[in-house]
Write a protein that holds these residues in place. Structure first.
Motif, PDB file in Angstrom:
ATOM      1  N   UNK A  64       0.782  -1.158  -0.128  1.00 31.42           N
ATOM      2  CA  UNK A  64      -0.011   0.100   0.106  1.00 31.42           C
ATOM      3  C   UNK A  64       0.850   1.210   0.036  1.00 31.42           C
ATOM      4  N   UNK A  65       1.817   1.347   1.010  1.00 31.26           N
ATOM      5  CA  UNK A  65       2.912   2.417   0.894  1.00 31.26           C
ATOM      6  C   UNK A  65       3.916   2.345  -0.127  1.00 31.26           C
ATOM      7  N   UNK A  66       4.300   3.311  -0.976  1.00 32.12           N
ATOM      8  CA  UNK A  66       4.976   3.237  -2.050  1.00 32.12           C
ATOM      9  C   UNK A  66       4.546   2.090  -3.045  1.00 32.12           C
ATOM     10  N   UNK A  67       3.422   1.809  -3.372  1.00 35.17           N
ATOM     11  CA  UNK A  67       2.885   0.944  -4.278  1.00 35.17           C
ATOM     12  C   UNK A  67       3.741   0.815  -5.630  1.00 35.17           C
ATOM     13  N   UNK A  68       3.835  -0.298  -6.291  1.00 31.63           N
ATOM     14  CA  UNK A  68       4.531  -0.123  -7.779  1.00 31.63           C
ATOM     15  C   UNK A  68       3.862   0.808  -8.801  1.00 31.63           C
ATOM     16  N   UNK A  69       4.723   1.489  -9.213  1.00 30.01           N
ATOM     17  CA  UNK A  69       4.174   2.190 -10.671  1.00 30.01           C
ATOM     18  C   UNK A  69       3.561   1.174 -11.637  1.00 30.01           C
ATOM     19  N   UNK A  70       3.052   1.855 -12.570  1.00 29.34           N
ATOM     20  CA  UNK A  70       2.427   0.779 -13.550  1.00 29.34           C
ATOM     21  C   UNK A  70       3.480  -0.054 -14.269  1.00 29.34           C
ATOM     22  N   UNK A  71       4.693   0.498 -14.645  1.00 25.53           N
ATOM     23  CA  UNK A  71       5.694  -0.288 -15.291  1.00 25.53           C
ATOM     24  C   UNK A  71       6.086  -1.421 -14.363  1.00 25.53           C
ATOM     25  N   UNK A  72       6.244  -1.068 -13.095  1.00 27.41           N
ATOM     26  CA  UNK A  72       6.898  -1.930 -12.116  1.00 27.41           C
ATOM     27  C   UNK A  72       5.843  -2.930 -11.919  1.00 27.41           C
ATOM     28  N   UNK A  73       4.731  -2.695 -11.999  1.00 29.30           N
ATOM     29  CA  UNK A  73       3.424  -3.737 -11.687  1.00 29.30           C
ATOM     30  C   UNK A  73       3.643  -4.696 -13.014  1.00 29.30           C
ATOM     31  N   UNK A  74       3.692  -4.023 -14.012  1.00 28.11           N
ATOM     32  CA  UNK A  74       3.911  -4.859 -15.285  1.00 28.11           C
ATOM     33  C   UNK A  74       5.176  -5.940 -15.328  1.00 28.11           C
ATOM     34  N   UNK A  75       6.253  -5.417 -14.942  1.00 27.34           N
ATOM     35  CA  UNK A  75       7.461  -6.167 -14.728  1.00 27.34           C
ATOM     36  C   UNK A  75       7.636  -7.147 -13.537  1.00 27.34           C
ATOM     37  N   UNK A 113      -2.368  -3.656 -19.586  1.00 29.50           N
ATOM     38  CA  UNK A 113      -2.318  -2.981 -20.911  1.00 29.50           C
ATOM     39  C   UNK A 113      -3.699  -1.885 -20.925  1.00 29.50           C
ATOM     40  N   UNK A 114      -4.798  -2.398 -20.994  1.00 30.57           N
ATOM     41  CA  UNK A 114      -5.965  -1.682 -21.295  1.00 30.57           C
ATOM     42  C   UNK A 114      -6.131  -0.788 -19.991  1.00 30.57           C
ATOM     43  N   UNK A 115      -6.309  -1.194 -18.770  1.00 24.92           N
ATOM     44  CA  UNK A 115      -6.412  -0.516 -17.545  1.00 24.92           C
ATOM     45  C   UNK A 115      -5.677   0.374 -17.211  1.00 24.92           C
ATOM     46  N   UNK A 116      -4.200  -0.100 -17.229  1.00 26.91           N
ATOM     47  CA  UNK A 116      -3.014   0.767 -16.742  1.00 26.91           C
ATOM     48  C   UNK A 116      -2.610   1.680 -17.808  1.00 26.91           C
ATOM     49  N   UNK A 117      -2.722   1.397 -19.212  1.00 23.37           N
ATOM     50  CA  UNK A 117      -2.334   2.290 -20.329  1.00 23.37           C
ATOM     51  C   UNK A 117      -1.131   1.891 -20.955  1.00 23.37           C
ATOM     52  N   UNK A 118      -0.562   0.525 -20.495  1.00 24.45           N
ATOM     53  CA  UNK A 118       0.863   0.402 -21.062  1.00 24.45           C
ATOM     54  C   UNK A 118       0.602  -0.403 -22.638  1.00 24.45           C
ATOM     55  N   UNK A 119       1.580   0.139 -23.298  1.00 24.65           N
ATOM     56  CA  UNK A 119       1.593  -0.188 -24.835  1.00 24.65           C
ATOM     57  C   UNK A 119       1.602  -1.771 -24.881  1.00 24.65           C
ATOM     58  N   UNK A 120       0.494  -2.295 -25.540  1.00 24.77           N
ATOM     59  CA  UNK A 120       0.395  -3.559 -25.777  1.00 24.77           C
ATOM     60  C   UNK A 120       1.493  -4.582 -26.218  1.00 24.77           C
ATOM     61  N   UNK A 121       2.482  -3.642 -27.230  1.00 29.29           N
ATOM     62  CA  UNK A 121       3.688  -3.996 -27.816  1.00 29.29           C
ATOM     63  C   UNK A 121       4.630  -4.587 -26.890  1.00 29.29           C
ATOM     64  N   UNK A 122       4.967  -3.752 -26.016  1.00 33.70           N
ATOM     65  CA  UNK A 122       5.652  -4.016 -24.713  1.00 33.70           C
ATOM     66  C   UNK A 122       5.252  -5.304 -24.110  1.00 33.70           C
ATOM     67  N   UNK A 123       4.000  -5.406 -23.888  1.00 32.19           N
ATOM     68  CA  UNK A 123       3.649  -6.779 -23.240  1.00 32.19           C
ATOM     69  C   UNK A 123       3.872  -7.733 -24.175  1.00 32.19           C
ATOM     70  N   UNK A 124       3.449  -7.868 -25.464  1.00 29.02           N
ATOM     71  CA  UNK A 124       4.006  -8.932 -26.280  1.00 29.02           C
ATOM     72  C   UNK A 124       5.240  -9.429 -26.307  1.00 29.02           C
ATOM     73  N   UNK A 125       6.129  -8.206 -26.406  1.00 23.81           N
ATOM     74  CA  UNK A 125       7.694  -8.765 -26.270  1.00 23.81           C
ATOM     75  C   UNK A 125       7.944  -9.454 -25.056  1.00 23.81           C
ATOM     76  N   UNK A 126       7.549  -8.871 -23.816  1.00 21.83           N
ATOM     77  CA  UNK A 126       7.628  -9.681 -22.524  1.00 21.83           C
ATOM     78  C   UNK A 126       7.162 -11.273 -22.744  1.00 21.83           C
ATOM     79  N   UNK A 127       6.100 -11.100 -23.318  1.00 24.16           N
ATOM     80  CA  UNK A 127       5.414 -12.619 -23.536  1.00 24.16           C
ATOM     81  C   UNK A 127       6.320 -13.582 -24.420  1.00 24.16           C
ATOM     82  N   UNK A 128       6.654 -12.792 -25.507  1.00 21.63           N
ATOM     83  CA  UNK A 128       7.445 -13.750 -26.215  1.00 21.63           C
ATOM     84  C   UNK A 128       8.676 -14.223 -25.561  1.00 21.63           C
ATOM     85  N   UNK A 129       9.414 -13.171 -25.007  1.00 22.18           N
ATOM     86  CA  UNK A 129      10.821 -13.373 -24.340  1.00 22.18           C
ATOM     87  C   UNK A 129      10.572 -14.414 -22.962  1.00 22.18           C
ATOM     88  N   UNK A 130       9.788 -14.016 -22.373  1.00 22.87           N
ATOM     89  CA  UNK A 130       9.760 -14.737 -20.963  1.00 22.87           C
ATOM     90  C   UNK A 130       8.730 -15.949 -20.724  1.00 22.87           C
TER      91      UNK A 130
END
Length: 215
Positions: A64-75, A113-130
């Motif tokens: 709750x305190x210093x919660x993750x940013x959207x990018x941190x949440x994704x990673x 992606x949709x709710x936090x607004x992160x580019x889905x291309x980034x999500x797709x790259x992470x999906x393929x790689x990891x």
């Protein structure tokens, strides 16, 4: 419709949907059907599913305190998922088991992606790689946001994500529906406003039909 670099895992089945959709009830019903056939079944969830991934889940949902940013949440989500796949899912599939997962990568396209607004291309790259794999079958339990949130309100104190506003979950629902429309071969959409028993029965029917071609 699988992206290049992703392999369809026919014995991996994911359950997706917003808050209060009833995934836990459906997962139990599917596991029962698979157990009846004599196959090995592994039931798991995301985020989480392995000891380290469960630790990451606590960071994602309870901070709750210093919660993750959207990018941190994704990673963090993909760090958990990578551990989950390599330690639990891939070994189970290699051993011939069926895997039932309460959420998988589609959730990141919807929530981060949709709710936090992160580019889905980034999500797709992470999906393929990891991640490298997609479920052979995904059951989307679709329920209006107000109905799902009313159900979830009886489960105790909400976690960090459950405390988001309705508009957040409207984006999640819309993204799931869009992904299902784009990939009808993998997705089966179930009206989750039905009674829990009827939802589970419909899910079981989809599973039995799928198993005929993927024994």
């Amino acid at each position: 419709m699988n992206d290049v670099g992703l392999t369809s895992a026919s014995h991996l089945i994911s359950l997706e949907g917003g808050e209060g959709a009833g995934k836990s009830t459906v997962l139990a019903a599917l596991a029962s059907v698979l157990n009846e056939t004599g196959v090995s079944v592994v039931c798991t969830r995301e985020p989480g599913g392995s000891p380290l991934a469960e630790d990451i889940r606590q960071l994602l949902l309870n901070r709750t305190e210093d919660g993750p940013t959207a990018d941190t949440e994704l990673l963090l989500m993909f760090a958990s998922r990578a551990q989950h796949v390599q330690r639990v899912i891939a070994p189970a599939l290699a051993a011939g088991a069926w895997v039932l997962s309460d959420r998988f990568t589609d959730a990141s396209y919807a929530y981060q992606g949709a709710a936090r607004g992160i580019d889905t291309d980034i999500i797709a790259q992470l999906e393929r790689r990891f991640v490298g794999i997609v479920p052979g079958l995904t059951l989307l339990l679709d329920v209006p946001v107000d109905v799902g949130r009313a159900r979830a309100s009886g489960r105790g104190a909400p976690d960090r994500i459950e405390r988001e506003k309705d508009i957040f979950f409207e984006h999640v629902r819309a993204a799931y529906r869009t992904r299902a429309e784009a990939d009808p071969q993998r997705f089966r959409v179930i009206d989750a406003t039905q009674s829990p028993g009827d939802v589970a029965d419909e899910a079981v029917r989809h599973l039995r039909a799928y198993m005929k071609d993927h024994a």
